[in-house]
Design a protein around this motif. Structure first.
Motif, PDB file in Angstrom:
ATOM      1  N   PRO A 118      38.514  47.899  38.412  1.00  0.00           N
ATOM      2  CA  PRO A 118      37.111  48.847  37.552  1.00  0.00           C
ATOM      3  C   PRO A 118      36.613  47.586  37.211  1.00  0.00           C
ATOM      4  O   PRO A 118      37.083  46.974  36.267  1.00  0.00           O
ATOM      5  N   GLU A 119      35.068  48.343  37.289  1.00  0.00           N
ATOM      6  CA  GLU A 119      34.290  47.002  36.956  1.00  0.00           C
ATOM      7  C   GLU A 119      33.881  47.011  35.685  1.00  0.00           C
ATOM      8  O   GLU A 119      32.980  45.700  35.220  1.00  0.00           O
ATOM      9  N   ASN A 120      34.772  48.122  34.901  1.00  0.00           N
ATOM     10  CA  ASN A 120      33.485  48.330  33.312  1.00  0.00           C
ATOM     11  C   ASN A 120      34.442  47.793  32.361  1.00  0.00           C
ATOM     12  O   ASN A 120      34.355  48.576  30.686  1.00  0.00           O
ATOM     13  N   LEU A 121      35.686  47.115  32.488  1.00  0.00           N
ATOM     14  CA  LEU A 121      36.356  46.667  31.584  1.00  0.00           C
ATOM     15  C   LEU A 121      36.127  45.791  30.644  1.00  0.00           C
ATOM     16  O   LEU A 121      35.865  45.233  30.986  1.00  0.00           O
ATOM     17  N   PHE A 137      31.318  40.611  40.186  1.00  0.00           N
ATOM     18  CA  PHE A 137      31.701  41.613  41.403  1.00  0.00           C
ATOM     19  C   PHE A 137      32.381  41.206  42.364  1.00  0.00           C
ATOM     20  O   PHE A 137      33.005  42.114  43.567  1.00  0.00           O
ATOM     21  N   ASP A 138      32.704  40.466  42.863  1.00  0.00           N
ATOM     22  CA  ASP A 138      33.661  39.185  44.173  1.00  0.00           C
ATOM     23  C   ASP A 138      34.921  39.654  43.355  1.00  0.00           C
ATOM     24  O   ASP A 138      36.298  39.852  44.543  1.00  0.00           O
ATOM     25  N   ALA A 139      35.382  39.495  42.444  1.00  0.00           N
ATOM     26  CA  ALA A 139      36.375  39.799  41.433  1.00  0.00           C
ATOM     27  C   ALA A 139      37.336  41.266  42.482  1.00  0.00           C
ATOM     28  O   ALA A 139      38.221  41.335  42.726  1.00  0.00           O
ATOM     29  N   VAL A 140      36.030  42.380  41.624  1.00  0.00           N
ATOM     30  CA  VAL A 140      36.267  43.629  41.559  1.00  0.00           C
ATOM     31  C   VAL A 140      36.702  43.952  43.279  1.00  0.00           C
ATOM     32  O   VAL A 140      36.991  44.514  43.681  1.00  0.00           O
ATOM     33  N   ARG A 141      35.280  43.102  43.935  1.00  0.00           N
ATOM     34  CA  ARG A 141      35.989  43.774  45.865  1.00  0.00           C
ATOM     35  C   ARG A 141      37.364  43.061  46.242  1.00  0.00           C
ATOM     36  O   ARG A 141      38.328  43.524  47.556  1.00  0.00           O
ATOM     37  N   ARG A 142      37.499  41.741  45.950  1.00  0.00           N
ATOM     38  CA  ARG A 142      38.279  40.763  45.843  1.00  0.00           C
ATOM     39  C   ARG A 142      40.202  42.046  45.703  1.00  0.00           C
ATOM     40  O   ARG A 142      40.382  41.878  46.272  1.00  0.00           O
ATOM     41  N   PHE A 143      40.084  42.333  44.868  1.00  0.00           N
ATOM     42  CA  PHE A 143      40.823  42.957  44.058  1.00  0.00           C
ATOM     43  C   PHE A 143      41.371  45.035  44.142  1.00  0.00           C
ATOM     44  O   PHE A 143      41.606  45.389  43.019  1.00  0.00           O
ATOM     45  N   ARG A 150      36.215  52.459  24.182  1.00  0.00           N
ATOM     46  CA  ARG A 150      37.192  53.158  25.488  1.00  0.00           C
ATOM     47  C   ARG A 150      37.458  51.485  26.433  1.00  0.00           C
ATOM     48  O   ARG A 150      37.946  51.490  27.389  1.00  0.00           O
ATOM     49  N   ARG A 151      36.301  51.047  25.878  1.00  0.00           N
ATOM     50  CA  ARG A 151      36.160  49.833  27.701  1.00  0.00           C
ATOM     51  C   ARG A 151      37.501  49.054  27.167  1.00  0.00           C
ATOM     52  O   ARG A 151      38.052  48.112  28.247  1.00  0.00           O
ATOM     53  N   ARG A 190      42.657  47.132  28.117  1.00  0.00           N
ATOM     54  CA  ARG A 190      43.745  46.797  28.029  1.00  0.00           C
ATOM     55  C   ARG A 190      45.194  47.026  28.620  1.00  0.00           C
ATOM     56  O   ARG A 190      46.422  46.734  29.488  1.00  0.00           O
ATOM     57  N   GLU A 191      44.682  48.915  29.186  1.00  0.00           N
ATOM     58  CA  GLU A 191      45.716  49.579  30.068  1.00  0.00           C
ATOM     59  C   GLU A 191      45.732  48.960  31.157  1.00  0.00           C
ATOM     60  O   GLU A 191      47.373  48.586  31.620  1.00  0.00           O
TER      61      GLU A 191
END
Length: 120
Positions: A27-30, A18-24, A85-86, A91-92
């Protein structure tokens, strides 16, 4: 549905994510890595997999790198579709980030070339 791990290790990993998600704004479910299907024979003489032309029992395996180490997990068939899917989304996203960084590097090269031409 994928399981939701508990405990201090899970909390630490979630916090890191979540630190990386907030910083950058990621999407959190990769998921990284890949899923693969293989087949095994269980060894029971009465099982269908003991027949010569039978492909065996399907086994799904998820492989990824964490902390520089290769990790492999067997995945139940109920989780395969969601995990596929995740992993594909991961990868995308990774390819898109690579493309952006590559474009930035190429823009730098172009800017340096243009700068040299102007100074001549």
């Amino acid at each position: 549905m994928l399981p939701d791990p508990k405990g201090p290790e899970a909390a630490r990993l979630r916090q890191r994510k979540f630190d990386a998600v907030r910083r950058f704004a990621l999407p959190e479910n990769l998921f990284p890595g890949s899923l693969s299907l293989s087949r095994i024979r269980c060894g029971k003489s009465s099982c269908h997999c003991a027949r010569p032309n039978d492909p065996g029992h399907p086994i799904w395996t998820y492989t990824f790198m964490a902390d520089g180490k290769k990790r492999t997990l067997h995945i139940p068939k109920e989780m395969v579709e969601e995990l596929q899917r995740r992993v594909a989304a991961g990868r995308e996203f990774h390819e898109a980030v690579r493309e952006v960084m590559s474009a930035n590097a190429e823009l730098l090269v172009l800017a340096k070339k243009q700068q040299r031409k102007r100074h001549r």
